[in-house]
Write a protein that holds these residues in place. Structure first.
Motif, PDB file in Angstrom:
ATOM      1  N   SER A  99       0.828  -1.208   0.000  1.00  0.00           N
ATOM      2  CA  SER A  99       0.000   0.000   0.000  1.00  0.00           C
ATOM      3  C   SER A  99       0.858   1.253   0.000  1.00  0.00           C
ATOM      4  O   SER A  99       0.531   2.245  -0.673  1.00  0.00           O
ATOM      5  CB  SER A  99      -0.934   0.001   1.214  1.00  0.00           C
ATOM      6  N   ASN A 106      -6.798   4.087   0.122  1.00  0.00           N
ATOM      7  CA  ASN A 106      -8.099   3.450   0.324  1.00  0.00           C
ATOM      8  C   ASN A 106      -8.611   2.721  -0.926  1.00  0.00           C
ATOM      9  O   ASN A 106      -9.744   2.229  -0.911  1.00  0.00           O
ATOM     10  CB  ASN A 106      -9.142   4.499   0.738  1.00  0.00           C
ATOM     11  N   ILE A 116      -3.343  -3.318   1.778  1.00  0.00           N
ATOM     12  CA  ILE A 116      -3.918  -3.373   3.116  1.00  0.00           C
ATOM     13  C   ILE A 116      -5.444  -3.336   3.089  1.00  0.00           C
ATOM     14  O   ILE A 116      -6.103  -3.846   3.997  1.00  0.00           O
ATOM     15  CB  ILE A 116      -3.357  -2.209   3.972  1.00  0.00           C
ATOM     16  N   THR A 117      -6.046  -2.737   2.061  1.00  0.00           N
ATOM     17  CA  THR A 117      -7.504  -2.649   2.007  1.00  0.00           C
ATOM     18  C   THR A 117      -8.161  -4.009   1.775  1.00  0.00           C
ATOM     19  O   THR A 117      -9.369  -4.142   1.964  1.00  0.00           O
ATOM     20  CB  THR A 117      -7.946  -1.696   0.881  1.00  0.00           C
ATOM     21  N   THR A 157      -6.605  -0.227   8.921  1.00  0.00           N
ATOM     22  CA  THR A 157      -6.382   0.272   7.571  1.00  0.00           C
ATOM     23  C   THR A 157      -6.536   1.780   7.499  1.00  0.00           C
ATOM     24  O   THR A 157      -5.790   2.467   6.778  1.00  0.00           O
ATOM     25  CB  THR A 157      -7.379  -0.393   6.597  1.00  0.00           C
TER      26      THR A 157
END
Length: 262
Positions: free
Chosen positions: A60, A195, A212-213, A237
């Motif tokens: 990310s 995001n 990470i999302t 997150t």
């Protein structure tokens, strides 16, 4: 503009802003409360114990950094060109770029998937980096051009009289003056790229490449649906975005206000 010189006006404005913020605060509170249900802090320990979690954070971070660099480079140069350079038909090009703002990202999924698979970028971070950057550039160019329009043309002309080339004028004159809007663009792009979920879900299939999302999906399956772990993963997150905004809030608001108004 609101006049907040009196105590009554400031109090009214504070109450109004609090009422406007409430609908956005309640879901966050519910998310945090839900993440602490059941095992409590043990939910966070379970999420943090995932072996691939550090790799998700690194992916990310790499994705966000690459998108920020691409968007900042394209945005600043495009704003300089549209605002200060004498380019034939530049207004046509500008409004063609603005048309991209009307295109929802979902409409582009099929052609993007075909393009990514054809060039061999499937299941790589570049399959997400380039589309995410391209989708954000039209709006950031709109903000940056409005900001650049407020920079006096006399500064550009003075640099040309002194013999500076177009690139030197951009690098030594324009770019330092655009730092406020660059800070706003940085925060905005970081939030959107960090995001990013839909493109990452579509183009990143192996855990080694995922971001990470996508962590909450590890707690949802055919025989498992642990919503407390999903909410804990969602809180973790969102923490980097919240921390980044807190530290850069002053620059973001100043640059966004300057870029939105001529």
């Amino acid at each position: 503009m609101f006049e907040t010189k009196t105590v009554r006006a400031r109090l009214f404005l504070q109450i109004l802003l609090a009422i406007i913020v409430l609908p956005f605060v309640f879901p966050l509170i519910a998310m945090v409360q839900g993440s602490l249900a059941g095992a409590g802090w043990g939910n966070y320990q379970t999420v943090l114990s995932l072996p691939l979690l550090p790799g998700f954070f690194i992916n990310s971070a790499l994705l966000s950094a690459a998108v920020i660099l691409i968007v900042l480079a394209c945005t600043t140069m495009a704003a300089f060109g549209f605002s200060k350079l004498h380019i034939r038909g530049k207004e046509i090009y500008f409004w063609m770029l603005m048309v991209a703002l009307t295109l929802p990202g979902v409409v582009l999924l099929a052609p993007l998937f075909a393009t990514v698979t054809q060039i061999g970028a499937y299941n790589t971070l570049w399959a997400v980096i380039l589309p995410v950057a391209a989708l954000q550039i039209p709006f950031t160019v709109l903000l940056a051009r409005n900001f650049a329009d407020g920079i006096p043309n006399e500064l550009i002309e003075a640099a040309r009289v002194d013999g500076a080339s177009t690139f030197r004028t951009f690098w030594h004159v324009m770019l330092p003056l655009m730092k406020p809007i660059m800070a706003a663009v940085l925060v905005l792009v970081f939030i959107n790229s960090w995001n990013e979920y839909l493109l990452a879900l579509l183009f990143l299939q192996t855990p080694e490449q995922q971001t990470i999302t996508l962590v909450p999906q590890f707690f949802v399956g055919q025989y498992n649906n642990d919503q407390t772990k999903v909410l804990a993963a969602a809180v973790l997150t969102g923490l980097p975005v919240v921390i980044a905004y807190i530290f850069l809030q002053r620059f973001f608001e100043r640059g966004l206000a300057a870029g939105a108004l001529k």
